[in-house]
Design a protein around this motif. Sequence first.
Motif, PDB file in Angstrom:
ATOM      1  N   ALA A 161       1.306  -0.914  -0.071  1.00  0.00           N
ATOM      2  CA  ALA A 161       0.322   0.068  -0.283  1.00  0.00           C
ATOM      3  C   ALA A 161       0.816   0.880  -0.088  1.00  0.00           C
ATOM      4  O   ALA A 161       2.040   1.526   0.648  1.00  0.00           O
ATOM      5  CB  ALA A 161      -1.150  -0.243   1.234  1.00  0.00           C
ATOM      6  N   SER A 162       0.362   2.068  -0.443  1.00  0.00           N
ATOM      7  CA  SER A 162       1.127   3.429  -0.973  1.00  0.00           C
ATOM      8  C   SER A 162       0.416   4.111  -0.142  1.00  0.00           C
ATOM      9  O   SER A 162      -0.888   5.334  -1.428  1.00  0.00           O
ATOM     10  CB  SER A 162       1.462   3.884  -2.796  1.00  0.00           C
ATOM     11  OG  SER A 162       2.209   2.760  -3.226  1.00  0.00           O
ATOM     12  N   GLY A 163       0.591   5.280   0.618  1.00  0.00           N
ATOM     13  CA  GLY A 163      -0.460   6.161   1.005  1.00  0.00           C
ATOM     14  C   GLY A 163      -1.070   5.387   3.016  1.00  0.00           C
ATOM     15  O   GLY A 163      -0.553   4.348   3.251  1.00  0.00           O
ATOM     16  N   TYR A 164      -1.738   6.348   3.584  1.00  0.00           N
ATOM     17  CA  TYR A 164      -2.094   6.044   4.619  1.00  0.00           C
ATOM     18  C   TYR A 164      -3.135   5.075   4.943  1.00  0.00           C
ATOM     19  O   TYR A 164      -4.322   5.542   4.891  1.00  0.00           O
ATOM     20  CB  TYR A 164      -3.048   7.311   5.561  1.00  0.00           C
ATOM     21  CG  TYR A 164      -2.743   7.526   6.824  1.00  0.00           C
ATOM     22  CD1 TYR A 164      -4.010   7.387   7.232  1.00  0.00           C
ATOM     23  CD2 TYR A 164      -1.713   7.788   7.261  1.00  0.00           C
ATOM     24  CE1 TYR A 164      -4.418   7.303   8.758  1.00  0.00           C
ATOM     25  CE2 TYR A 164      -2.400   7.581   8.963  1.00  0.00           C
ATOM     26  CZ  TYR A 164      -2.866   8.248   9.615  1.00  0.00           C
ATOM     27  OH  TYR A 164      -3.459   7.527  10.990  1.00  0.00           O
ATOM     28  N   THR A 165      -2.881   4.237   5.627  1.00  0.00           N
ATOM     29  CA  THR A 165      -4.066   3.551   5.780  1.00  0.00           C
ATOM     30  C   THR A 165      -4.117   2.629   7.621  1.00  0.00           C
ATOM     31  O   THR A 165      -4.760   1.929   7.638  1.00  0.00           O
ATOM     32  CB  THR A 165      -3.459   1.723   5.225  1.00  0.00           C
ATOM     33  OG1 THR A 165      -1.915   1.330   5.653  1.00  0.00           O
ATOM     34  CG2 THR A 165      -3.847   1.804   3.827  1.00  0.00           C
TER      35      THR A 165
END
Length: 126
Positions: free
Chosen positions: A24-28
Amino acid sequence: QVRLVESGGGSVQAGGSLKLSCAASGYTSTHCMAWFRQAPGKEREGVATFDSDGSTDYIDSVKGRFTISKDNVKNMLYLQMNSLKPEDTAMYYCATDRFLFTRCLVSAPINAFHNWGRGTQVTVSS
C-alpha cells in the motif's frame, strides 16, 4: 487515495499453500483493509478483512485455512492461504477504505471500498 499492488498469486495443487501480499502506498493506519476474490462467472466476494484495531473477519469457507495479517511498518497486507481447494481459484484483490459508519467485515458492501489493486490470480488444481 491509496495505491495498492498485489503479488504472490500462482498455480498450486489442492492442499498447497500460497501467501498473497498487498503493498500500500498511502495512509492506511485508520483504514479497513480487505481481500476480495472473483471467480469466472461469479460475483466478487469479500474473503477476509483487517480492521484498524487489529480485528479480523473471514468468510466461512476459508475459516481455519486463511489468515489475514498486516505489517503497519511496511504498510503491507498479507493473506496466508493453506489447504487450498479448487474452489479457491479466483482473481484475488486487495482493497481499502476508511469507514465512518460501516463495520470492517466481509459483509461490508463492495462499493464501500474506493481503493483497489489490479489483482493477482490464484489457480488451484485438483
